[in-house]
Design an enzyme around this catalytic site. Structure first.
Site, PDB file in Angstrom:
ATOM      1  N   SER A 121       0.848  -1.193   0.000  1.00 35.12           N
ATOM      2  CA  SER A 121       0.000   0.000   0.000  1.00 35.12           C
ATOM      3  C   SER A 121       0.886   1.246   0.000  1.00 35.12           C
ATOM      4  CB  SER A 121      -0.911   0.007   1.235  1.00 35.12           C
ATOM      5  OG  SER A 121      -1.526   1.273   1.331  1.00 35.12           O
ATOM      6  N   HIS A 125      -0.981  -1.503  -4.090  1.00 28.45           N
ATOM      7  CA  HIS A 125      -2.290  -1.076  -3.581  1.00 28.45           C
ATOM      8  C   HIS A 125      -2.308   0.453  -3.558  1.00 28.45           C
ATOM      9  CE1 HIS A 125      -5.939  -1.706  -1.126  1.00 28.45           C
ATOM     10  NE2 HIS A 125      -5.543  -0.659  -0.432  1.00 28.45           N
ATOM     11  N   ASP A 159      -4.478   3.714  -2.709  1.00 29.90           N
ATOM     12  CA  ASP A 159      -5.633   4.171  -1.929  1.00 29.90           C
ATOM     13  C   ASP A 159      -6.131   5.530  -2.411  1.00 29.90           C
ATOM     14  OD1 ASP A 159      -6.024   2.137   0.147  1.00 29.90           O
ATOM     15  OD2 ASP A 159      -4.016   2.704   0.824  1.00 29.90           O
ATOM     16  N   MET A 213      -8.912   8.429  -1.714  1.00 24.64           N
ATOM     17  CA  MET A 213      -9.860   8.924  -0.697  1.00 24.64           C
ATOM     18  C   MET A 213     -10.384  10.292  -1.126  1.00 24.64           C
ATOM     19  SD  MET A 213      -7.851   7.953   2.798  1.00 24.64           S
ATOM     20  CE  MET A 213      -6.933   6.401   2.953  1.00 24.64           C
ATOM     21  N   HIS A 246      -8.012   1.100  -4.563  1.00 26.42           N
ATOM     22  CA  HIS A 246      -8.967   0.975  -3.458  1.00 26.42           C
ATOM     23  C   HIS A 246      -9.716   2.291  -3.349  1.00 26.42           C
ATOM     24  CE1 HIS A 246      -9.523   0.164   1.163  1.00 26.42           C
ATOM     25  NE2 HIS A 246     -10.662   0.183   0.503  1.00 26.42           N
ATOM     26  N   MET A 291     -11.967   4.636  -1.817  1.00 27.79           N
ATOM     27  CA  MET A 291     -12.695   5.061  -0.618  1.00 27.79           C
ATOM     28  C   MET A 291     -13.357   6.393  -0.968  1.00 27.79           C
ATOM     29  SD  MET A 291      -9.793   3.773   2.029  1.00 27.79           S
ATOM     30  CE  MET A 291      -8.604   3.781   0.713  1.00 27.79           C
ATOM     31  N   MET A 327     -11.698  -4.924   5.476  1.00 24.12           N
ATOM     32  CA  MET A 327     -10.948  -3.870   6.170  1.00 24.12           C
ATOM     33  C   MET A 327     -10.669  -4.313   7.599  1.00 24.12           C
ATOM     34  SD  MET A 327     -10.411  -1.338   4.027  1.00 24.12           S
ATOM     35  CE  MET A 327      -9.489  -0.445   5.262  1.00 24.12           C
ATOM     36  N   ASP A 374      -6.894  -5.665   4.556  1.00 23.28           N
ATOM     37  CA  ASP A 374      -6.225  -4.365   4.438  1.00 23.28           C
ATOM     38  C   ASP A 374      -6.315  -3.600   5.747  1.00 23.28           C
ATOM     39  OD1 ASP A 374      -5.137  -1.991   3.481  1.00 23.28           O
ATOM     40  OD2 ASP A 374      -6.915  -1.419   2.317  1.00 23.28           O
TER      41      ASP A 374
HETATM   42  C1  DX5 Z   1      -6.590   2.538   4.988  1.00 20.62           C
HETATM   43  C2  DX5 Z   1      -6.055   2.043   3.667  1.00 20.62           C
HETATM   44  C3  DX5 Z   1      -5.015   0.986   3.792  1.00 20.62           C
HETATM   45  C4  DX5 Z   1      -3.779   1.448   4.511  1.00 20.62           C
HETATM   46  C5  DX5 Z   1      -2.916   0.311   4.907  1.00 20.62           C
HETATM   47  O1  DX5 Z   1      -7.718   3.296   4.783  1.00 20.62           O
HETATM   48  O2  DX5 Z   1      -7.091   1.507   2.884  1.00 20.62           O
HETATM   49  O3  DX5 Z   1      -4.666   0.485   2.514  1.00 20.62           O
HETATM   50  O4  DX5 Z   1      -3.007   2.298   3.724  1.00 20.62           O
HETATM   51  O5  DX5 Z   1      -1.868   0.825   5.632  1.00 20.62           O
HETATM   52  P1  DX5 Z   1      -1.369   0.122   6.956  1.00 20.62           P
HETATM   53  O6  DX5 Z   1      -0.824  -1.208   6.541  1.00 20.62           O
HETATM   54  O7  DX5 Z   1      -0.322   1.052   7.460  1.00 20.62           O
HETATM   55  O8  DX5 Z   1      -2.545  -0.010   7.871  1.00 20.62           O
HETATM   56 ZN    ZN Z   2      -6.478   0.355   1.147  1.00 22.63          ZN
END
Ligand code: DX5
Ligand code: ZN
Length: 220
Positions: A9, A34, A36, A38, A67, A69, A138, A176
């Protein structure tokens, strides 16, 4: 032995050297990247989008899991597919029509996956196992990297695995949030096969190879 996949990630990577960090993750033997996304609405944080994905795409041949969000992620499936996303992971809580969203991702050429927050009952997503071949459990509240792993995720992974098996569905389970060397084996035993880790891979030591090796060794 069940083979596992480690997904790096980028949220905990140094964004000033993002391309190098991606290449280090690939050279360290990670199986997936990965990414992310947001939007500051679905989760209380904002990260990155399509232009940054273009840069990541040009840096690696590994599959990239985006991913989302983001509220109503269907709006962006074409754009992220165009930027090279391989897997499009959407939150069931963020979609007014999950089936249509999954369909749109597939139409755009991506592999759809569904995710859900820790408080969403996994039983509620049973029907979705007919639509996708990958789910993302999650193990933290989505929104931030570096949070501690929630052990409540383990029975949820087990339940999901059992539901998929009962339905005769070969659904891959990703997990995750907070995955580290001290809990990765429990997640694998529960049935997770893709282990997503941010702060466990980009752990501040600058040595991604050592971190990935430790995760893989601990996974059993
Ligand atoms: C959280 C993300 C994860 C996060 C994982 O909202 O979706 O992908 O970055 O990071 P760690 O492994 O540090 O929890
Ligand atoms: Zn994620």
């Amino acid at each position: 032995m069940n083979s596992i996949r480690i997904s790096a990630s980028l949220l905990s990577a140094d964004f000033g050297r993002l391309v190098e960090e991606v290449q280090e993750a690939e050279n360290a033997g990670c199986d997936e990247i990965h990414f992310d996304v947001m939007d500051g609405r679905f989760v209380p944080n904002i990260t990155v989008g399509v232009p940054v994905l273009n840069a990541v795409r040009s840096a690696t041949s590994l599959p990239i899991d985006v991913h989302m969000m983001v509220a109503e992620p269907m709006r962006f499936s074409e754009a992220f597919a165009g930027a090279g996303a391989d897997i499009y992971t959407v939150h069931v809580e963020a979609c007014s029509d999950v089936a249509r969203t999954v369909d749109a991702a597939r139409q755009a050429g991506m592999r759809p996956a569904v995710s859900f927050k820790p408080a969403t009952p996994v039983e509620d997503v049973a029907d979705l196992l007919l639509l996708v071949d990958r789910t993302l459990v999650m193990s933290v509240e989505p929104g931030f990297g570096g949070q501690p792993f929630m052990p409540e995720a383990l029975p949820r992974i087990r339940t999901l695995r059992a539901m998929a098996d009962d339905m005769g569905r070969k659904v891959e389970i990703a997990v995750d949030g907070g995955i580290k060397a001290n809990n990765i084996a429990a997640a694998v035993r529960a049935g997770a096969r893709t282990l997503i880790s941010g702060s466990g891979v980009f752990d501040g030591t600058g040595n991604v190879r050592v971190a990935v090796k430790a995760l893989r060794a601990a996974a059993g």
